[in-house]
Design a protein around this motif. Sequence first.
Motif, mmCIF file in Angstrom:
data_model
loop_
_atom_site.group_PDB
_atom_site.id
_atom_site.type_symbol
_atom_site.label_atom_id
_atom_site.label_comp_id
_atom_site.label_asym_id
_atom_site.label_seq_id
_atom_site.Cartn_x
_atom_site.Cartn_y
_atom_site.Cartn_z
ATOM 1 N N LEU A 40 -1.480 4.050 -5.776
ATOM 2 C CA LEU A 40 -2.182 3.518 -5.682
ATOM 3 C C LEU A 40 -1.681 1.842 -4.965
ATOM 4 O O LEU A 40 -0.166 2.401 -4.482
ATOM 5 C CB LEU A 40 -2.574 2.122 -7.286
ATOM 6 N N ASP A 41 -2.352 1.891 -4.071
ATOM 7 C CA ASP A 41 -1.823 0.813 -2.225
ATOM 8 C C ASP A 41 -2.846 -0.461 -2.394
ATOM 9 O O ASP A 41 -3.038 -0.242 -2.312
ATOM 10 C CB ASP A 41 -2.226 2.335 -0.762
ATOM 11 N N ALA A 42 -1.640 -0.582 -2.602
ATOM 12 C CA ALA A 42 -1.637 -2.256 -2.065
ATOM 13 C C ALA A 42 -1.034 -2.533 -0.405
ATOM 14 O O ALA A 42 0.097 -2.556 0.089
ATOM 15 C CB ALA A 42 -1.126 -3.297 -2.575
ATOM 16 N N TYR A 43 -2.327 -2.849 0.566
ATOM 17 C CA TYR A 43 -1.423 -3.318 2.086
ATOM 18 C C TYR A 43 -1.616 -4.880 1.889
ATOM 19 O O TYR A 43 -1.853 -5.891 1.592
ATOM 20 C CB TYR A 43 -3.088 -3.327 3.036
ATOM 21 N N PHE A 44 -0.105 -5.200 2.790
ATOM 22 C CA PHE A 44 -0.213 -6.935 4.003
ATOM 23 C C PHE A 44 0.509 -6.787 5.118
ATOM 24 O O PHE A 44 0.894 -5.814 5.322
ATOM 25 C CB PHE A 44 1.125 -6.818 2.637
ATOM 26 N N ALA A 45 -0.239 -7.423 5.966
ATOM 27 C CA ALA A 45 0.075 -8.380 6.811
ATOM 28 C C ALA A 45 -1.107 -6.845 7.970
ATOM 29 O O ALA A 45 -0.879 -6.444 8.440
ATOM 30 C CB ALA A 45 1.215 -8.620 6.766
ATOM 31 N N LYS A 46 -1.810 -5.871 7.644
ATOM 32 C CA LYS A 46 -2.282 -4.784 7.444
ATOM 33 C C LYS A 46 -2.055 -3.769 7.601
ATOM 34 O O LYS A 46 -1.786 -2.652 8.295
ATOM 35 C CB LYS A 46 -3.111 -5.800 9.025
ATOM 36 N N ARG A 47 -0.629 -3.391 7.687
ATOM 37 C CA ARG A 47 0.354 -2.129 8.741
ATOM 38 C C ARG A 47 1.579 -1.584 7.109
ATOM 39 O O ARG A 47 2.191 -1.383 7.498
ATOM 40 C CB ARG A 47 1.138 -2.896 9.586
ATOM 41 N N ILE A 48 2.299 -3.316 6.562
ATOM 42 C CA ILE A 48 3.015 -3.415 5.750
ATOM 43 C C ILE A 48 2.436 -2.312 3.991
ATOM 44 O O ILE A 48 0.847 -2.474 3.755
ATOM 45 C CB ILE A 48 3.341 -4.293 5.062
ATOM 46 N N LEU A 49 2.462 -1.704 3.573
ATOM 47 C CA LEU A 49 1.883 -0.909 2.386
ATOM 48 C C LEU A 49 3.259 -0.576 1.201
ATOM 49 O O LEU A 49 4.387 0.040 0.935
ATOM 50 C CB LEU A 49 1.738 0.773 2.763
ATOM 51 N N LEU A 50 2.060 -1.135 0.230
ATOM 52 C CA LEU A 50 3.052 -1.420 -1.389
ATOM 53 C C LEU A 50 2.500 -0.256 -1.904
ATOM 54 O O LEU A 50 1.099 -0.292 -2.411
ATOM 55 C CB LEU A 50 3.669 -2.865 -2.177
ATOM 56 N N SER A 51 3.079 1.044 -2.620
ATOM 57 C CA SER A 51 2.267 1.635 -3.552
ATOM 58 C C SER A 51 3.282 2.283 -4.793
ATOM 59 O O SER A 51 4.391 2.139 -4.757
ATOM 60 C CB SER A 51 2.285 3.358 -3.055
ATOM 61 N N VAL A 52 2.393 2.210 -6.001
ATOM 62 C CA VAL A 52 3.234 2.576 -7.023
ATOM 63 C C VAL A 52 2.131 4.054 -7.118
ATOM 64 O O VAL A 52 1.172 3.889 -7.101
ATOM 65 C CB VAL A 52 2.467 1.306 -8.004
ATOM 66 N N ASN A 53 2.609 4.698 -8.039
ATOM 67 C CA ASN A 53 2.301 6.138 -8.199
ATOM 68 C C ASN A 53 3.069 6.543 -9.387
ATOM 69 O O ASN A 53 3.595 6.043 -9.697
ATOM 70 C CB ASN A 53 3.064 7.174 -7.080
ATOM 71 N N VAL A 54 2.635 7.553 -10.353
ATOM 72 C CA VAL A 54 2.289 8.118 -11.326
ATOM 73 C C VAL A 54 1.993 9.568 -11.517
ATOM 74 O O VAL A 54 0.913 10.125 -11.578
ATOM 75 C CB VAL A 54 2.117 7.650 -13.184
ATOM 76 N N ALA A 55 2.801 10.267 -11.802
ATOM 77 C CA ALA A 55 2.204 12.246 -11.672
ATOM 78 C C ALA A 55 2.986 13.097 -12.977
ATOM 79 O O ALA A 55 4.092 12.679 -13.248
ATOM 80 C CB ALA A 55 2.803 12.349 -10.212
ATOM 81 N N PRO A 56 2.187 13.763 -13.280
ATOM 82 C CA PRO A 56 2.437 14.899 -14.778
ATOM 83 C C PRO A 56 3.246 15.721 -13.268
ATOM 84 O O PRO A 56 3.122 16.499 -12.460
ATOM 85 C CB PRO A 56 1.752 15.293 -15.250
#
Length: 108
Positions: A21-37
């Motif tokens: 899941l990606d969340a963008y801040f100020a159009k260029r900064i990206l914070l992502s969280v992820n989970v995977a087997p």
Amino acid sequence: PFIGVDGTSDGSVYTYLGLRLDAYFAKRILLSVNVAPTLYVPGNDGKDLGSNGVLRSGVELGYVFDGGYQVGAYFTHMSHGKVLGSFNPGTETAGATFSVPIDKIFKK
């Protein structure tokens, strides 16, 4: 969705397919969280995680360039949460990423 293959200097390999899941801040900064087997295969001196099946969860902070190219830094944790046995040391990983949009790779 995201997919990956990582390796270590001791020959360990882990492959994963999961959700991000990606969340963008100020159009260029990206914070992502992820989970995977994850399927983990320890190398000759690789860490024993208690099983070959683990769950990988992580967070990434990145910068997105024109064209969708991205650089970032990540932190992940892998373990099986004692679901697959009582021995569960887990492991943490930190690293850097460079991502290329899939349409740039398979350009016609």
